[in-house]
Design a protein around this motif. Structure first.
Motif, short mmCIF file in Angstrom:
data_model
loop_
_atom_site.label_atom_id
_atom_site.label_comp_id
_atom_site.label_asym_id
_atom_site.label_seq_id
_atom_site.Cartn_x
_atom_site.Cartn_y
_atom_site.Cartn_z
N GLY A 270 4.32 26.56 -20.57
CA GLY A 270 3.90 26.23 -19.22
C GLY A 270 5.12 26.06 -18.33
N ILE A 271 5.04 25.10 -17.42
CA ILE A 271 6.14 24.81 -16.50
C ILE A 271 7.01 23.70 -17.10
N VAL A 272 8.30 23.96 -17.22
CA VAL A 272 9.24 22.99 -17.78
C VAL A 272 10.30 22.70 -16.72
N GLU A 273 10.56 21.42 -16.47
CA GLU A 273 11.57 21.09 -15.47
C GLU A 273 12.97 21.38 -16.01
N VAL A 274 13.87 21.74 -15.08
CA VAL A 274 15.26 22.07 -15.43
C VAL A 274 16.16 21.14 -14.63
N PRO A 275 16.57 20.01 -15.21
CA PRO A 275 17.41 19.06 -14.46
C PRO A 275 18.79 19.62 -14.11
N ASP A 276 19.33 20.52 -14.94
CA ASP A 276 20.66 21.08 -14.69
C ASP A 276 20.56 22.60 -14.73
N PRO A 277 20.20 23.23 -13.59
CA PRO A 277 19.89 24.66 -13.59
C PRO A 277 21.09 25.59 -13.44
N SER A 278 22.30 25.06 -13.32
CA SER A 278 23.45 25.91 -13.04
C SER A 278 23.65 26.99 -14.09
N ALA B 241 0.82 -1.21 0.00
CA ALA B 241 0.00 0.00 0.00
C ALA B 241 0.85 1.26 0.00
N ALA B 242 2.13 1.14 0.37
CA ALA B 242 3.00 2.32 0.44
C ALA B 242 3.95 2.40 -0.74
N ARG B 243 3.65 1.70 -1.81
CA ARG B 243 4.50 1.75 -2.99
C ARG B 243 4.44 3.13 -3.64
N ARG B 244 5.57 3.62 -4.11
CA ARG B 244 5.63 4.93 -4.74
C ARG B 244 5.33 4.82 -6.23
N TYR B 245 4.64 5.84 -6.73
CA TYR B 245 4.34 5.91 -8.15
C TYR B 245 4.89 7.23 -8.69
N PRO B 246 5.76 7.18 -9.69
CA PRO B 246 6.34 8.43 -10.21
C PRO B 246 5.29 9.29 -10.91
N THR B 247 5.49 10.61 -10.82
CA THR B 247 4.60 11.55 -11.49
C THR B 247 5.04 11.82 -12.92
N ASN B 248 6.17 11.25 -13.33
CA ASN B 248 6.77 11.48 -14.65
C ASN B 248 7.27 12.91 -14.82
N ILE B 249 7.42 13.63 -13.73
CA ILE B 249 8.09 14.93 -13.70
C ILE B 249 9.26 14.77 -12.76
N GLY B 250 10.45 14.62 -13.34
CA GLY B 250 11.62 14.22 -12.57
C GLY B 250 11.95 15.14 -11.41
N GLU B 251 11.84 16.46 -11.63
CA GLU B 251 12.19 17.41 -10.57
C GLU B 251 11.22 17.34 -9.41
N LEU B 252 9.94 17.11 -9.68
CA LEU B 252 8.96 16.97 -8.60
C LEU B 252 9.15 15.64 -7.88
N SER C 214 -1.02 26.34 -10.16
CA SER C 214 -2.07 25.66 -10.91
C SER C 214 -1.53 25.05 -12.20
N THR C 215 -0.62 25.77 -12.87
CA THR C 215 -0.04 25.27 -14.11
C THR C 215 0.78 24.01 -13.86
N LEU C 216 1.56 24.01 -12.78
CA LEU C 216 2.37 22.83 -12.45
C LEU C 216 1.48 21.64 -12.12
N LEU C 217 0.45 21.85 -11.30
CA LEU C 217 -0.38 20.72 -10.88
C LEU C 217 -1.26 20.22 -12.01
N LEU C 218 -1.65 21.08 -12.94
CA LEU C 218 -2.39 20.61 -14.10
C LEU C 218 -1.50 19.71 -14.96
N ASP C 219 -0.23 20.05 -15.05
CA ASP C 219 0.72 19.21 -15.77
C ASP C 219 0.91 17.88 -15.05
N VAL C 220 1.01 17.92 -13.73
CA VAL C 220 1.13 16.69 -12.94
C VAL C 220 -0.10 15.80 -13.13
N GLY D 35 13.45 21.15 -6.25
CA GLY D 35 13.27 20.87 -7.67
C GLY D 35 13.25 22.17 -8.44
N CYS D 36 13.84 22.20 -9.62
CA CYS D 36 13.99 23.43 -10.40
C CYS D 36 13.14 23.37 -11.66
#
Length: 460
Positions: free
Chosen positions: A267-275, A63-74, A99-105, A259-260
């Protein structure tokens, strides 16, 4: 004469009053003063438990298994995904992109064939769909509802049977079972408690959007933060596209991850390497700049400090202006520069800013600020591929900062060639990653750091 009993109390801090008032006289919270009941102490009879207690080694983990949101930074912030039955509170300023982020999620969750319910108390379903079409998040298994009544929201959850529910926002949902106006402490507490009970009973993950106050803290009673499992804050300057999700409480993962993201027309785009967002690329060394590596949670991020020193038109009261940095801390660094490094700053205006709208509060930026100001004051550049780490003390000494090895590894990965750090920062007992061509110089004082970079003032 008998003392009149206090008939009202504050649900936030416990302050008592003989009459009802709209605002607590102790913690200044509006709408938190309620009538005090007079419960009688009685013995509570025991009842047979529905499920027997098990040894911890035999408790099932399905019951405690994790499910990815397919948004790596989140997923990074949540701890590798959502846990069924978890209640997540996401707070942030208006317009930051919650709201934009959660709609994408919700759309990515539904695209995996899992039913998702998005409940908006601020927009109609057609308005939410308009935003979804603009960001490309229209999915068949994503259900929309525009409701502000808690009972109706719970009815939608029973009818749709989703595995993920998004409530946008908790301040717009109300119930007749609680006093006060929507968004008030009593309403927010009752709504959050009811949603948490449904999440545990139905084993459905619920994400709740919350507002923040003027000082940036989460609006509503603090008991709301205790009722949820995860508290996330969505940070960012509305004049900059950079956004950051930070975990301040997480029962299922680390509470110091960030998360960046970046906001653009898609919309909202994840940034895996924000440096690269916080540094500028110069073909030649430029006076008045210095790069440092800060730690956001456990994540090393490059930040560039830029400084400008100019002759002041008012020598008795020169200007000291900062952007993205703590002004009082910069004033302290300037005082140490003048007193301990003999840097001629009196009668000069000093402007210091970070690149890319980054907000840096890490004390390790002190040395970078000092070097950028010294370089600008002398109009002299330092090596181009260079970073500086260290907290500046009032005696002109350099103090160690945490996570030096992670910071140096990030600088080496990005091709930097020289790093100046406080003496004794590196722990020889820790197995460090390869630093490639990065040369590390340890110095005890600010004056020594300026000497390494040939930024000392001529002796007077």
């Amino acid at each position: 004469m008998a003392k009149k009993q206090d008939a009202y109390h504050c649900t936030e801090c416990g302050w008592a009053s003989t009459r009802w008032v709209g605002r607590c006289g102790e913690c200044q919270t509006w709408g938190s003063v309620v009538e005090r009941g007079a419960p009688k102490l009685r013995e509570v009879p025991s009842t047979a438990p529905l499920a027997k207690a098990l040894p911890i080694s035999k408790v099932p983990m399905d019951a405690a298994r994790r499910y990815p949101t397919n948004i790596g930074e989140l997923d990074r912030v949540l701890g590798d995904g959502l846990v069924p039955g978890a209640v997540i509170l996401l707070a942030g300023e208006p317009g930051v992109g919650k709201s934009t982020l959660l709609l994408d999620v919700a759309a990515k969750w539904a695209s995996s064939g899992r039913k998702t319910l998005y409940v908006s108390g601020e927009e109609s379903a057609s308005q939410v769909k308009m935003r979804a079409e603009r960001t490309g998040t229209v999915v068949d298994d994503l259900y929309l509802a525009s409701e502000s009544d808690l009972g109706t929201v719970l009815g939608h959850i029973e009818e749709v049977s989703p595995s993920l529910v998004v409530i946008d926002s908790v301040q717009t949902i109300s119930t007749a079972d609680a006093e006060g106006v929507p968004g008030g402490p009593s309403q927010v507490r009752e709504v959050t408690g009811a949603l948490a009970r449904v999440a545990k009973r139905e084993n459905v993950a619920i994400v709740i959007v919350g507002h923040v106050t003027k000082d940036g803290s989460i609006a509503g009673p603090r008991t709301m933060e205790h009722l949820v499992d995860v508290v996330l804050t969505f940070e960012g300057d509305r004049h900059s596209g950079f956004r950051m999700v930070r975990a301040t409480k997480n029962r299922f993962g680390p509470a110091d991850e960030v998360g960046c993201f970046e906001m653009d027309e898609r919309g909202i785009v994840e940034v895996p390497d924000p440096s690269g967002l916080f540094t500028t690329r110069h073909d030649e060394p430029t006076p008045g700049t210095c790069v440092t590596v800060t730690l956001e949670g456990r994540r090393p991020l490059l930040s560039e400090v830029q400084a400008l020193v100019a002759q002041s038109t008012n020598e008795k009261s020169p200007r000291r202006t900062t952007h993205g940095l703590d002004g009082s801390r910069m004033a302290m660094v300037l005082a140490v520069l003048e007193r301990k490094a003999r840097m001629p700053l009196f009668g000069h205006d000093v402007y210091v800013s970070t690149v890319g709208g980054a907000r840096v509060t890490d004390p390790s930026v002190d040395l970078a600020v000092a070097i950028a100001v010294a370089s600008a004051a002398l109009d002299r550049h330092h090596p181009r591929r260079f970073i500086a780490l260290g907290e500046v003390g009032l005696a002109g000494d350099l103090r160690r900062v945490p996570g030096v090895e992670r910071r140096l590894a990030e600088a080496a990965r990005l091709g930097f060639e020289l790093a100046v750090i406080p003496q004794g920062s590196r722990d020889v007992t820790v197995k460090v990653p390869k630093l490639g061509g990065l040369r590390v110089v340890e110095v005890p004082t600010l004056a020594d750091a300026l000497g390494v970079l040939d930024l000392r003032t001529p002796s007077r």
